[in-house]
Motif scaffolding. Structure first.
Motif, PDB file in Angstrom:
ATOM      1  N   GLU A  92      -4.379 -93.007 -38.408  1.00 40.30           N
ATOM      2  CA  GLU A  92      -4.526 -92.145 -39.577  1.00 40.30           C
ATOM      3  C   GLU A  92      -3.533 -92.525 -40.671  1.00 40.30           C
ATOM      4  OE1 GLU A  92      -6.411 -88.809 -41.564  1.00 40.30           O
ATOM      5  OE2 GLU A  92      -6.935 -90.256 -40.003  1.00 40.30           O
ATOM      6  N   ASP A 123      -7.300 -94.635 -29.184  1.00 38.16           N
ATOM      7  CA  ASP A 123      -6.976 -93.574 -28.218  1.00 38.16           C
ATOM      8  C   ASP A 123      -6.490 -94.202 -26.916  1.00 38.16           C
ATOM      9  OD1 ASP A 123      -9.188 -94.530 -26.855  1.00 38.16           O
ATOM     10  OD2 ASP A 123     -10.445 -92.795 -27.245  1.00 38.16           O
ATOM     11  N   ALA A 180      -4.403 -92.383 -32.425  1.00 37.11           N
ATOM     12  CA  ALA A 180      -5.219 -91.789 -33.486  1.00 37.11           C
ATOM     13  C   ALA A 180      -4.353 -91.391 -34.678  1.00 37.11           C
ATOM     14  CB  ALA A 180      -5.979 -90.581 -32.950  1.00 37.11           C
TER      15      ALA A 180
END
Length: 669
Positions: free
Chosen positions: A420, A556, A416
């Motif tokens: 980002e 994830d 994650a």
């Protein structure tokens, strides 16, 4: 429920960077139980510090318990703008600020703001690089043609064994001179163009080729001459011409923030007959440099006294580099297709403005690409925010943030967080810049990707340890698995993948000079090489990898899934960087898609990814009669013309861009 997300067109349209004067529509979704009585959008102009407050208007319900507030904002001037929202509620004024993933978070105190990058609406970047593949070459270490060289300085040591390790030990004075050479040259690169073509390469980025007295050549001695070990100007022209025959372009390395002390301009070592700045204050080059106390006390690049800084805004220096007939224009006229700018963040805005003007005057489609290690949209240097990507300076940059995300994900970092990093860049950079991002996972300034992915870290280890330490067989096998996964990601993210010479052959090495060994001709890892060739072929076949959208689906538990898509085709990339198998459930339309890497998904059970592996699935939206990926090649020129005319008519309404590209092609038949 989400109140705002800057990456979702429901809340902000258009998303990402925008052209100046283009209205941006903002909507926030507020819970009714907050009893909102007013909402405002606050936009701060980064260059002036002024904040504009825009009232938002109630515009309807979102279900029974939420309500929409909206407004428009348009920036007239290119620059950075930072925004957040204020909402008047029964609990008082609440601030809506940027949280993880671009989502809004309500806090009473000031927090992070969203960034809106506004670029000049006339900003155009070269077409030829989009959708391509870049290949970086350190010329001394790639391939030697064996051609005899003239006028080679006698103080250079030439290795007789191509497989030697580069020298790393200091000399008797404790200096590392980088004066050992292997003899790679421009004619050698020309000989290997067909090899590079087999990888799908469309752009060769060459580390410096101008005369300089070190093997890396970042200490320029003469911008007007090819280094004698590399050949002559005619060899450079031949390389450019032969490359273009194969659909490749040559990108030169411009080192304009400093020169070598051993140069015609400074001449500290007295090698040249010219009066350099070190030799005389009447030298025509004296004003180029900043002496604190002539001749021995002068400003240097990072305090290396062999690299005296130049004053880029000096009129004489600027004219020499950027003027009519200057260095920048001269080498483009000789066949180069642009410049990669060394330490671009150390070049003043005025110099970059002039350099871009010079490049585009010589060839409007030539590339200006800068070395910037951070987010180039928010970079501060020279005590101010830089404007690299707003349309007046750089076309694009080296993409170190993506390198961090790719290598981080493959080594086990939080997917994650890595996603980002990617989405922040895609949100902050103009689309013209994104499509040309130099997506590398290793360069001459970093450890080899294979070593990073599987080797022991270099902290607390000296150069001797680095020279003696190599991957064990177990480490190497793990590294090769991880490198394949990293390359899969590198080749499918927005931008241009860049191979550092030899990575595709399985080269390893710690920091300079161990990351700068010679290409292992005849000893390549053939399995890895085949992997890179297949990836290169895939990029050549899929339209969506040129300028297609990027849609994240999952990040994830050691997995990452995303889609690249345009009006012609789409690819889904699913990767598992973990040590255990993972099963992922895909959108329905992807369960029957064609696998081009990895296994096909099970229509009922989803997609199972073995440890450290990836799968790519492809969907063709406008299949051609010749196959699932590419237009067929008609047998005769007449058939080719008719085929193209048919395609133009087919795309008249649904894809104007394809129509224009095909019409341009038709003119040249």
């Amino acid at each position: 429920m989400c109140m705002f997300n800057s990456r979702n067109p429901v809340f902000r349209y258009p998303t990402g960077a925008v052209a100046n004067c283009l209205p941006v529509h903002f909507k926030i979704d507020m819970p009714r139980d907050l009893r909102c009585s007013a909402a405002r959008l606050l936009v701060e102009n980064d260059s002036t510090g002024e904040t504009q407050v825009l009232d938002m208007f109630w515009c309807g319900m979102n279900g029974d318990n939420h309500e929409w507030w909206e407004c428009h904002f348009a920036a007239k001037t290119p620059g950075l703008y930072f925004y957040h929202f204020e909402v008047a509620t029964w609990r008082g004024v609440l601030n809506l600020h940027k949280g993880f993933g671009g989502e809004g978070t309500v806090m009473g105190n000031d927090c992070g703001a969203w960034q809106l990058t506004v670029y000049d609406r006339s900003f155009h970047t070269p077409e030829w690089l989009a959708g391509g593949i870049m290949y970086q070459i350190l010329p001394d270490r790639f391939f030697s043609s064996g051609k005899p060289k003239a006028d080679v300085p006698q103080d250079r040591k030439l290795h007789t064994d191509w497989s030697d390790q580069p020298e790393w030990k200091p000399n008797g004075k404790g200096e590392v001179t980088n004066s050992d050479y292997f003899g790679g040259d421009l004619a050698g690169i020309t000989e290997k163009l067909n090899y590079l073509k087999s990888l799908g390469v469309t752009c060769l980025y060459l580390n410096p080729v101008f005369e300089a007295h070190s093997n890396h050549r970042y200490n320029t001695a003469n911008y007007e001459k090819i280094d004698p070990l590399l050949g002559k100007e005619e060899d450079f022209k031949t390389l450019c011409a032969e490359a273009k025959k194969r659909g490749m372009h040559i990108l030169l390395d411009g080192v304009f923030s400093h020169t070598g002390s051993d140069s015609v301009y400074f001449n500290r070592e007295g090698r040249y007959s010219t009066q350099g700045a070190y030799n005389s204050q009447q030298s025509p080059y004296y004003a180029w440099y900043n002496f604190r106390n002539w001749p021995d006390d002068y400003e240097c690049w990072w305090n290396f006294n062999t690299l005296p800084n130049v004053t880029e805004t000096n009129p004489q220096y600027n004219a020499y580099i950027n003027g009519k007939g200057g260095i920048v224009r001269r080498w483009i006229a000789d066949g180069a297709s642009g410049w990669r700018l060394d330490v671009a963040d150390e070049l003043p805005d005025a110099f970059l403005d002039n350099l871009r003007t010079a490049v585009k005057m010589e060839n409007p489609e030539a590339l200006v690409l800068g070395e910037v290690w951070e987010d180039a949209s928010t970079k501060n240097a020279y005590g101010k925010r830089r404007k690299y990507l707003l349309g007046e300076e750089l076309d694009s940059v080296m993409n170190y943030p993506f390198r961090d995300a790719v290598l981080g994900f493959v080594k086990g970092a939080d997917p994650a967080q890595m996603m980002e990093i990617i989405l922040d860049i895609l949100e902050n950079y103009p689309p013209q810049v994104i499509r040309l991002l130099m997506n590398h996972i290793g360069t001459h300034d970093t450890e080899r990707a294979l070593t990073v992915l599987a080797g022991a870290p270099t902290e607390h280890h000296d150069r001797r340890w680095q020279s003696e330490t190599h991957l064990t067989e177990k480490q190497r096998q793990l590294g090769l698995q991880r490198l394949k996964l990293a390359a899969m990601m590198q080749y499918t993210l927005p931008g241009i993948p860049c191979i550092y010479y030899g990575d595709e052959a399985g080269m390893e090495g710690y920091k300079d000079p161990f990351n700068r060994g010679t290409y292992p001709w005849g000893h390549e890892n053939t399995d890895l090489l085949a992997w890179y060739r297949k990836l290169g072929k895939l990029r050549g076949m899929l339209s969506c990898l040129k300028e297609g959208s990027f849609v994240p689906l999952n990040a994830d538990d050691h997995t990452m899934v995303y889609i690249r898509e345009d009006s012609v085709d789409a690819i889904l990339v699913a990767m598992n960087a973990g040590g255990n198998s993972r099963t992922l459930y895909l959108p329905d339309e992807w369960r029957t898609a064609e696998p081009v890497f990895g296994e096909a998904p099970d229509r009922n059970c989803g997609l199972t990814l073995p440890p450290c592996s990836g799968t790519m699935l492809v969907r063709q939206k406008h299949p051609s009669p010749s196959g699932p990926f590419a237009l067929g090649k008609p047998e005769t020129p007449e058939e080719a013309v008719e085929s193209i005319k048919d395609k133009i008519m087919e795309n008249m309404e649904q894809e104007p861009k394809i129509k224009n590209e095909l019409l341009d092609f038709l003119k040249n038949i």
